[in-house]
Design an enzyme around this catalytic site. Structure first.
Site, PDB file in Angstrom:
ATOM      1  N   GLU A  73      80.813  99.962  33.958  1.00  0.00           N
ATOM      2  CA  GLU A  73      81.917  99.788  35.088  1.00  0.00           C
ATOM      3  C   GLU A  73      82.323 100.351  35.555  1.00  0.00           C
ATOM      4  OE1 GLU A  73      84.157  97.459  33.805  1.00  0.00           O
ATOM      5  OE2 GLU A  73      84.746  97.085  31.653  1.00  0.00           O
ATOM      6  N   ARG A 130      81.359  97.415  39.440  1.00  0.00           N
ATOM      7  CA  ARG A 130      82.408  97.392  39.814  1.00  0.00           C
ATOM      8  C   ARG A 130      82.186  98.398  41.034  1.00  0.00           C
ATOM      9  NH1 ARG A 130      87.558  96.149  36.390  1.00  0.00           N
ATOM     10  NH2 ARG A 130      86.591  95.071  34.503  1.00  0.00           N
ATOM     11  N   ASP A 144      77.678  89.927  26.028  1.00  0.00           N
ATOM     12  CA  ASP A 144      77.639  89.072  27.051  1.00  0.00           C
ATOM     13  C   ASP A 144      76.675  89.180  28.136  1.00  0.00           C
ATOM     14  OD1 ASP A 144      78.680  90.635  28.532  1.00  0.00           O
ATOM     15  OD2 ASP A 144      80.365  89.977  28.629  1.00  0.00           O
ATOM     16  N   GLU A 166      85.434  83.902  34.057  1.00  0.00           N
ATOM     17  CA  GLU A 166      83.713  83.694  33.861  1.00  0.00           C
ATOM     18  C   GLU A 166      83.916  82.684  33.332  1.00  0.00           C
ATOM     19  OE1 GLU A 166      84.441  87.167  32.222  1.00  0.00           O
ATOM     20  OE2 GLU A 166      85.788  85.782  32.023  1.00  0.00           O
TER      21      GLU A 166
END
Length: 686
Positions: A214, A218, A363, A551
């Site tokens: 993360e 980010r 994913d 998404e």
């Protein structure tokens, strides 16, 4: 005219508000005064250490003599009782005076959304520039609310103005993540304010663990993208320098380098697979606490775009080699049909467990295969090979059709290949249709890609799959009362599931044959409650929350850019209207005659998106401004604005440029010969 607003909590030291009197793309505050240079002036031009590293996190705390506390508390207690008696109400609602000009975006947006019909249609022809501006307005409302009531904090709840930092001093979780969105939207003064905070307050030396993945996608991704855009598009959000003699973009790359160096400690494992978390102060990796030390496969393999771009910018090959090693370890495990289990052991470098899914923890492994190929201008064919192999595995083992409407869905394999299908799709899976379309054409318009001599029937199949999955993702929005999808959707399949591999066997790669465009498999989605497709979907009570996820609109963006089909813009517009209508946090505004009006204060997540009014959950995710609104803005923009042919977006929607690697920046490994599926050592048990 003066106004009075009823707000939830008194703002603490609010910064200046950024308003505009025009609806055009002009930047907010283009004539803003230059930032003060007192620190630089005082210390001269010696810049051995960036000045922002010497700044304290907070202003010194003022102390109150002990004897005065009792008096102060008594006075506060009396005031509170008077307050409760007078308003006969809650501690969270009270009046304060705040001026609003005629262009107040929160006021405008709420009036506007009330004038639309159920699908978001208004009178007159469609003007995509105007629609894009509405998205920009929604961003401004969200940003100003955060700026006024949650500034500098990593988490923010717009309903109660609650705020919290992940680590002492904050990580810039919201500010840095939204930075490139503000640049793309040409919001000059907000960028200036964000940059000032990064310059004076943001540090990465906290003695605390943060999530490796993360933080990379980010924070590192946000800084790198802001650096790139400030160079590539200097006409957007033009700002002044922070230090005399220092180009404006230096701050971003200096911060990114500091952060990247600290994250590198997570890769210091026997296998090279990064640990789930990292202590930024010590640059030491920390194993996951809830999976026996195993790292998420997706997280370990979704830091490559960021570190490879760091290597390109700085010339430091270490950034490249550490993340490239991860991909080599992954491929050496020779996952069957390119489908990877969702956990991997950083110590042994082997998969842990058998579960396969394209939702959480799985994913973005697949997403970054094709994007690594595109990022390096198709100079690393190993990633195209891995992507094609995985896509064939998805087609063979995971793509199934629903019982009545024959909607295509992506199932899960809790026990791995050979086990039973679990007909469940996370909203996260909806990245896939857009990514498949992107991989099929490389970002080119479909009409152009089809002219290429390399276009095959396999490419046509991929376009069909992307269209069908896009329709299914859109169905998850139509299935709820608010028009906003739940977090997880279940699908009803035949007792013996009908698979994509059965209905459309993989076509041979005959370059000389003429590809045939395949027709739609499922029928149109109507809004009728009796339409058969509705019985194919089920959203469980525990999964009806909507977290403002990006998404689906991300895939709509890719699908429109690739196919040119306006239907994807229209679906995106309906989604945007639903967000404004159902996730808005409202406050009442009173003029001096006492007439009440409503304005949008901000936007929040929902605990239940399948009821009207929806149940809210008082949290604005950072990806609301970093991804969801950005992709909507790009969806409604001209196709050549941040074009797919020249850019690649990381999994947090931060755009990077494509480039051709040179020197030490190369794959550096070759794929091992493929083994039989039942040979070799299997994954470790959980």
């Amino acid at each position: 005219m003066s106004f009075q607003a009823r707000q939830t909590v008194r703002p603490l030291d609010p910064p200046p508000q950024y308003r505009t009197t025009t609806n055009t793309l002009g930047g907010y505050g283009l004539s803003a005064p230059r930032m003060p240079q007192t620190v630089t002036s005082y210390f001269g031009n010696d810049r051995a250490l960036p000045m922002y590293k010497d700044k304290p996190y907070f202003a010194p705390r003022r102390t109150v003599p002990r004897r005065r506390w009792k008096l102060i508390l008594n006075v506060l207690g009396v005031c509170t009782l008077i307050y409760l008696w007078y308003y006969k109400g809650s501690l969270l609602s009270w009046n304060t005076t705040a001026p609003y000009d005629a262009q107040d975006k929160g006021l405008e947006l709420w009036k506007w959304v009330q004038s639309l019909d159920d699908t978001g249609a208004s009178k007159g022809s469609v003007d995509w520039d105007e629609r894009r501006e509405k998205v920009r307005d929604a961003f401004v409302v969200s940003w100003e609310d955060y700026e006024k009531n949650g500034w500098g904090y990593d988490e923010y709840g717009p309903m109660t103005n609650k705020r919290r930092n992940m680590v002492e001093g904050g990580m810039g979780w919201i500010i840095v993540d939204a930075l490139d969105t503000m640049i793309l939207m040409n919001l000059t003064k907000p960028v200036q304010h964000a940059r000032e905070w990064i310059h004076t307050s943001l540090q990465y030396n906290q003695d605390h663990d943060v999530n490796t993945f993360e933080t990379t996608i980010r924070m590192l991704g946000g800084l790198l993208s802001a650096h790139y855009l400030s160079i590539k598009h200097p006409e957007l959000a033009q700002i002044t320098d922070d230090d005399v003699g220092a180009p404006g973009e230096d701050l971003y790359i200096e911060k990114a380098t500091d952060l990247a160096d600290r994250i590198l400690g997570a890769f210091d494992t026997r296998s090279g697979i990064p640990l789930a978390s990292v202590n930024l102060n010590k640059s030491e990796g920390i194993p996951a606490h809830n999976s026996g030390g195993a790292s998420s496969t997706a997280e370990a393999t979704t830091v490559q775009l960021e570190f490879k771009y760091m290597a390109k910018l700085t010339g430091e090959s270490e950034y490249w080699t550490v993340v490239e090693k991860v991909m080599e370890v992954m491929d050496d495990l020779q996952p069957q049909d390119g489908l990877v289990p969702i956990f991997i052991n950083p110590d042994s470098g082997k998969f842990k467990g058998n579960e396969i899914r394209l939702g959480s923890r799985g994913d973005s492994y697949y997403e970054y295969l094709i994007k690594q190929y595109l990022q390096t201008s198709e100079q690393e064919p190993v990633y195209k090979e891995m992507w094609d192999e995985s896509l064939q595995g998805i087609r063979k083992h995971l793509l199934a059709f629903t019982q009545k409407a024959r909607l295509m869905m992506v199932a899960e394999l809790p026990s791995g290949i050979g086990g039973n299908l679990h007909p469940k799709m996370d909203h996260l899976v909806c990245f896939l249709p857009g990514t498949i379309a992107l991989g099929a054409t490389g970002g080119q318009p479909l009409s152009e890609a089809r002219k290429s001599s390399s276009w095959t029937q396999q490419n046509e199949d991929e376009i069909l799959i992307s269209r069908e999955l896009m329709k299914t993702c859109w169905a998850t929005y139509l299935a709820t009362e608010t028009g906003l999808a739940g977090e997880i959707t279940y699908f009803k399949l035949d007792k013996e599931p009908v698979m994509m591999a059965d209905k459309y066997p993989l076509a041979p790669s005959n370059a000389g044959s003429t590809p045939k465009e395949l027709q739609s498999i499922s029928g149109p989605l109507t809004r009728s409650d009796s339409d058969p497709w509705r019985s194919d979907l089920s959203i469980h009570t525990a999964d009806r929350h909507n977290l403002q996820r990006p998404e689906t609109v991300e895939s709509l963006f890719y699908m429109y850019r690739v196919t040119g089909d306006e239907i994807y813009r229209e679906w995106g517009w309906e989604m945007f209207v639903a967000f404004v209508r159902h996730t808005a946090v409202l406050e009442e505004v009173y003029d001096e005659e006492g007439q009440a009006q409503k304005r949008i204060k901000g936007f929040t997540s929902l605990s239940n998106a399948d009821t009207i009014p929806p149940v809210t959950r008082d949290n604005m995710e950072s990806f609301w401004m970093a991804e969801t609104l950005k992709y909507l803005y790009l969806l409604f923009s001209d196709r050549d604005f941040i074009s797919l042919e020249e850019h690649v977006f990381n999994t947090e929607a931060h755009p990077f440029p494509r480039f051709k690697p040179a020197g030490d920046l190369k794959t550096g490994w070759t794929r091992k010969p493929r083994s039989a599926p039942d040979s070799g050592s299997g994954p470790e048990s959980l």
